[in-house]
Each structure stands twice: as C-alpha cells, then as structure tokens.
Design a protein around this motif. Structure first.
Motif, PDB file in Angstrom:
ATOM      1  N   MET A 173       0.088   1.212  -4.358  1.00 29.45           N
ATOM      2  CA  MET A 173      -1.032   0.378  -4.758  1.00 29.45           C
ATOM      3  C   MET A 173      -0.845  -1.060  -4.281  1.00 29.45           C
ATOM      4  O   MET A 173      -1.768  -1.689  -3.755  1.00 29.45           O
ATOM      5  N   MET A 174       0.382  -1.587  -4.442  1.00 35.18           N
ATOM      6  CA  MET A 174       0.657  -2.955  -3.993  1.00 35.18           C
ATOM      7  C   MET A 174       0.559  -3.060  -2.474  1.00 35.18           C
ATOM      8  O   MET A 174       0.077  -4.064  -1.938  1.00 35.18           O
ATOM      9  N   GLN A 175       1.018  -2.038  -1.763  1.00 36.77           N
ATOM     10  CA  GLN A 175       0.880  -2.032  -0.309  1.00 36.77           C
ATOM     11  C   GLN A 175      -0.596  -1.978   0.081  1.00 36.77           C
ATOM     12  O   GLN A 175      -1.033  -2.640   1.023  1.00 36.77           O
ATOM     13  N   PHE A 176      -1.364  -1.186  -0.657  1.00 38.14           N
ATOM     14  CA  PHE A 176      -2.791  -1.027  -0.374  1.00 38.14           C
ATOM     15  C   PHE A 176      -3.539  -2.350  -0.537  1.00 38.14           C
ATOM     16  O   PHE A 176      -4.354  -2.717   0.323  1.00 38.14           O
ATOM     17  N   VAL A 177      -3.286  -3.075  -1.635  1.00 36.87           N
ATOM     18  CA  VAL A 177      -4.039  -4.316  -1.842  1.00 36.87           C
ATOM     19  C   VAL A 177      -3.637  -5.379  -0.814  1.00 36.87           C
ATOM     20  O   VAL A 177      -4.453  -6.239  -0.460  1.00 36.87           O
ATOM     21  N   TRP A 178      -2.395  -5.317  -0.324  1.00 35.80           N
ATOM     22  CA  TRP A 178      -1.995  -6.243   0.752  1.00 35.80           C
ATOM     23  C   TRP A 178      -2.740  -5.892   2.042  1.00 35.80           C
ATOM     24  O   TRP A 178      -3.288  -6.768   2.721  1.00 35.80           O
ATOM     25  N   GLU A 179      -2.779  -4.614   2.382  1.00 32.40           N
ATOM     26  CA  GLU A 179      -3.416  -4.189   3.630  1.00 32.40           C
ATOM     27  C   GLU A 179      -4.925  -4.353   3.597  1.00 32.40           C
ATOM     28  O   GLU A 179      -5.557  -4.518   4.649  1.00 32.40           O
ATOM     29  N   HIS A 180      -5.521  -4.340   2.406  1.00 32.39           N
ATOM     30  CA  HIS A 180      -6.986  -4.436   2.288  1.00 32.39           C
ATOM     31  C   HIS A 180      -7.425  -5.775   1.705  1.00 32.39           C
ATOM     32  O   HIS A 180      -8.503  -5.876   1.125  1.00 32.39           O
ATOM     33  N   ARG A 181      -6.608  -6.791   1.900  1.00 29.70           N
ATOM     34  CA  ARG A 181      -6.895  -8.099   1.308  1.00 29.70           C
ATOM     35  C   ARG A 181      -8.106  -8.798   1.911  1.00 29.70           C
ATOM     36  O   ARG A 181      -8.644  -9.723   1.300  1.00 29.70           O
ATOM     37  N   THR A 182      -8.548  -8.384   3.094  1.00 34.33           N
ATOM     38  CA  THR A 182      -9.697  -9.065   3.712  1.00 34.33           C
ATOM     39  C   THR A 182     -11.030  -8.451   3.294  1.00 34.33           C
ATOM     40  O   THR A 182     -12.083  -9.010   3.591  1.00 34.33           O
ATOM     41  N   ARG A 183     -11.005  -7.328   2.601  1.00 33.54           N
ATOM     42  CA  ARG A 183     -12.259  -6.686   2.193  1.00 33.54           C
ATOM     43  C   ARG A 183     -12.905  -7.449   1.031  1.00 33.54           C
ATOM     44  O   ARG A 183     -12.199  -8.021   0.198  1.00 33.54           O
ATOM     45  N   PRO A 184     -14.229  -7.429   0.965  1.00 36.64           N
ATOM     46  CA  PRO A 184     -14.875  -7.986  -0.237  1.00 36.64           C
ATOM     47  C   PRO A 184     -14.660  -7.042  -1.416  1.00 36.64           C
ATOM     48  O   PRO A 184     -14.481  -5.826  -1.230  1.00 36.64           O
ATOM     49  N   LEU A 185     -14.675  -7.585  -2.594  1.00 31.68           N
ATOM     50  CA  LEU A 185     -14.492  -6.745  -3.775  1.00 31.68           C
ATOM     51  C   LEU A 185     -15.764  -5.956  -4.041  1.00 31.68           C
ATOM     52  O   LEU A 185     -16.880  -6.437  -3.831  1.00 31.68           O
ATOM     53  N   SER A 186     -15.591  -4.735  -4.510  1.00 27.51           N
ATOM     54  CA  SER A 186     -16.709  -3.867  -4.895  1.00 27.51           C
ATOM     55  C   SER A 186     -16.195  -2.875  -5.918  1.00 27.51           C
ATOM     56  O   SER A 186     -14.975  -2.690  -6.081  1.00 27.51           O
TER      57      SER A 186
END
Length: 446
Positions: A173-186
């Motif tokens: 999960m922590m790796q995922f949020v780092w890799e997807h940090r440029t996405r807008p929240l939804s």
C-alpha cells in the motif's frame, strides 16, 4: 471515564457578574482558546485543571467563546453534513515549519548529495521505509514482531500468517501511494488503495476495494464499547467524491482565506477517512496511507522515511481520543490536527537523527575502506551494499532484490554482487535457481 462537554452558556460573563462577581478575574483569566502551555484542551482534560470553586460549565463556555472567534471553516464531512473547523495552535505552526525545512524533495536531495546519490539514501535508510508498514499493521492488531516483519520484507519471502499478510499488504500500500502520487484523488483511488492493502488476507472479512453498503460497521474501544458510529452508508461514495474534490482543489493561495498548508490537508484527509469509515475493515491503514499519498503528491518526499504509525502505536489511546475529542466537540478538527502535528514533529526529529547516524556511519565506513586499501577497488554501489551488509550481519542479497534497492538493471546488480565475491568480501550459494549472496565470514573486519 471520558466526559462529553457540557452545553455552552451563551452569556457566561453576565452569569458570572450576577452570581459570583468577586471571582470574575479568575474566570477572565481562563477566557482563552489555549492554556498557558499552548495546549488546546478538550473538556475531558480541562475539567481537571479548573481552579476549585469555579463553575465548570461557565469556564467551558468562556473557552468555547474565545475559540469561536478564531476557528476557521475547513471541510464539510458526514451526513447530516457537519462543517468542520480548525484553529492553528503553536504545535501546528511548528509542525508545518519543520515539514517545510526538512522533508521536501529539495531537502532530501541536499541530504542525498552528502551521502552520494538518491538511490544510496533509499537503500541505507530502507529500514525507515519498512517501519511505517510494520507499525501501521501492529497498530491494527498484527502480533508479528518487528524483527520477523523486517525479515519478511527484506527477504521478500511469502507471508505465512494473516499478520504477515497484513504487513506485506501495508508495505504494498505504501509503495502504491508513492507510485501513484501524481494522480488526482477520487473514490476509485481510495478503493484501489484499500484493495492493494488488504487483498488476500481474508477477503470475506475485508471485502477488498468495496465500500460498505450497510450501517453495521462501528468503532469500539478495547472494552467493546461503541465510541464511533460512522455516517450512513447511503450517499457514502458521493461524500468521498466531495472529499476528493476538496483535496484536489487549490488551497495554496495566500491572498484568500482558503489557504491551508499541505500538511494540514493531509492530516484532515487522515481524519476524514477514519470518520467516514468507508470499508468493512482496514480503514485506519487507508487513512494513514492517504496522509502519506498527499504529502508525496506535494513533494514532501522525505516522508517515505518518517514512520508516523510507529509513534501512534506507542500511545494508541491518545490517538483514539484525538478522533473522539473532535467528534464530541462540534467537529472541531483542532484536537486531531494538533495531536498529529505533535506526532509529526517527533517523527521528523527521529528521521533527522537517523540520517545523521547514517551519515556518520558512512563516513566511518569510508575511513575504514581507505585504511584497508579497499576504497579504490570498489564502485559506489559496492560500497553501499558492503556497508548495508556490515550493518546487518546475516543479511541475504540477490540480484533481483538488489536491482530494486539500487534502482539499477539486473545485470548491474549481479555484477556488483559477483565483484564483491571476487574480492573475497562476499560469498554465494545456489538456492533453487537463484544465487544468494552474503557477507563472507572472513571477508570484512572492522
């Protein structure tokens, strides 16, 4: 026993002047949003610090009226909708200052230059990246020891128990949020984070990536008492989309009254997910991961090495009360944001201490390499791997996990490891179809 605040008396000064004018000075001394030590106290704590003989309801009313003049609207949460407010305390100011000074990408780059390069910093401080995943799991009840959990993550072996699955899920999960940090929240991204974190642990219990559809989920304390009933499931997804719209909006313009530091917004996101409780289970992990996601998104990259959950785990009751205080006092977010800010200040201090120790260890290690004549024979990557091996006796390396740690190709990683074998510093053995490398027993003496 927890004490809910009493109703506010709208004209406390008139009551004091009428009923006890001789003590009006004592009452007026308490007519402030914070106490003399800068603490923003809920009635549950304030009641023990009220001078004997003063009416608790009158004192609380004076404090509340003083706060109302400084509280600002932040975000709307729940159903029915609640306007959440915030007052900036000294702890919140200090946390935003420390965050700006020590955790930006620029600050991390400066630290990296003192050590060598970014990938070397990541590898040398890798324990700190693992700490958040492990501590967040332990905060949720995982009973695996930290040592066993680190072995699980370092060796990348398959998890053997539900607790180990939880830790591995949190790490992913922590790796995922780092890799997807440029996405807008939804709402979809929130669901994806949950799915990555809890999938294959107990899918029938967690329902990975699926929002709750009924109102059976409640939050209980250690004695089984219900301490929080989340807003209704009906309308949940639309409320999450509204929260996402708030998170994605620009609060960085200082010329308006909408300015919010990214750290404050990240903490509010943390609270909001805990409050809405959108999933059957795993909400705390998602809430803390979203905090990190938002910090990463705003280029506070050093938060990869700051384990907030490790500090929250040390005082879980206070963490829980910071939620409870907000919910029982007109959705005043100050309690939660102030508590998290104090935690973050300690987390940043721990990170700085770990970095300084790493820098000192590396300088000492390089001096040792100079004295031994090895310095000129080793590449920078080999020096880093050798230092990690000397610090973590018994650690195993493979070309697969090393290429991820150093951010290089498989062939480069294999060359680094085989070069250390050629120098007599490492040994290797075949494990199935993979070569496993470790520090040679006679290869390095410090």
């Amino acid at each position: 026993m927890f004490k809910i605040p009493p109703a506010v008396i709208r004209d406390p000064l008139q009551r004091i002047a009428r009923d006890c004018p001789e003590r009006i000075a004592e009452y007026l001394a308490l007519n402030a949003p914070l106490d003399g030590k800068g603490r923003y106290q809920h009635f549950d704590k304030l009641r023990f610090r009220i001078p004997e003989g003063l009416n608790h309801e009158l004192v609380w009313s004076l404090v509340k009226l003083a706060r109302e003049r400084q509280l600002s609207d932040v975000v709307v949460l729940g159903q029915p909708a609640h306007q959440c407010q915030l007052l900036l305390t000294p702890a919140i100011h200090a946390a935003t200052s420390e965050t700006d000074r020590h955790t930006t990408g620029a600050a991390l780059e400066w630290m990296s230059n003192k050590i060598g390069e970014q990938k070397h910093v990541t590898y040398l401080l890798n324990d700190l990246i693992e700490d958040e995943a492990i501590s967040s799991s332990q905060l949720e009840g995982a009973s695996t020891t930290t040592q066993v959990a680190k072995d699980l993550l370092k060796r990348q072996r398959g998890p053997r128990t539900p607790d180990e699955k939880m830790i591995l899920g949190n790490y992913r999960m922590m790796q995922f949020v780092w890799e997807h940090r440029t996405r807008p929240l939804s709402a979809d991204l929130i669901a994806e984070i949950h799915q990555v974190g809890v999938e294959n642990i107990d899918d029938e219990h967690y329902h990975p990536g699926v929002f709750r559809v009924n109102d059976e989920v409640v939050v209980q304390d250690g004695d089984g008492n219900v301490v929080h009933t989340p807003p209704p499931a009906r309308g949940l997804e639309s409320r999450l989309e509204a929260l996402a719209e708030w998170a994605n909006s620009n609060h960085g313009e200082f010329r308006t009254n909408r300015y919010l530091h990214p750290l404050i917004k990240a903490i509010v996101l943390h609270f909001a997910i805990g409050y809405e409780h959108p999933f059957h289970d795993g909400n705390g992990r998602v809430a803390r991961s979203l905090f990190y996601w938002f910090m990463f998104k705003h280029d506070f990259a050093a938060f990869r090495y700051i384990a907030i959950s490790k500090l929250l785990k040390a005082a879980p009751v206070q963490y829980g009360k910071s939620y409870l205080y907000t919910e029982t006092d007109d959705m005043d977010l100050t309690y939660f944001v102030d508590y998290q800010s104090r935690t973050i200040i300690r987390g940043i201090a721990d990170f700085k201490e770990a970095y300084e120790k790493t820098l000192a260890d590396m300088n000492s290690f390089n001096r040792f390499l100079f004295d031994s004549g090895l310095y000129a024979q080793l590449s920078d990557k080999q020096k880093t791997v050798l230092q990690v091996a000397s610090n973590e006796k018994g650690m195993k390396f493979t070309a697969v996990n090393l290429k991820e740690s150093l951010g290089c190709s498989y062939n480069t990683a294999a060359s680094v490891l085989n070069g250390l074998v050629d120098l007599g510093l490492f040994q290797k053995r075949k494990d199935g179809r993979e070569w496993v490398f470790s520090l040679a027993q006679t290869g390095l003496h410090r």
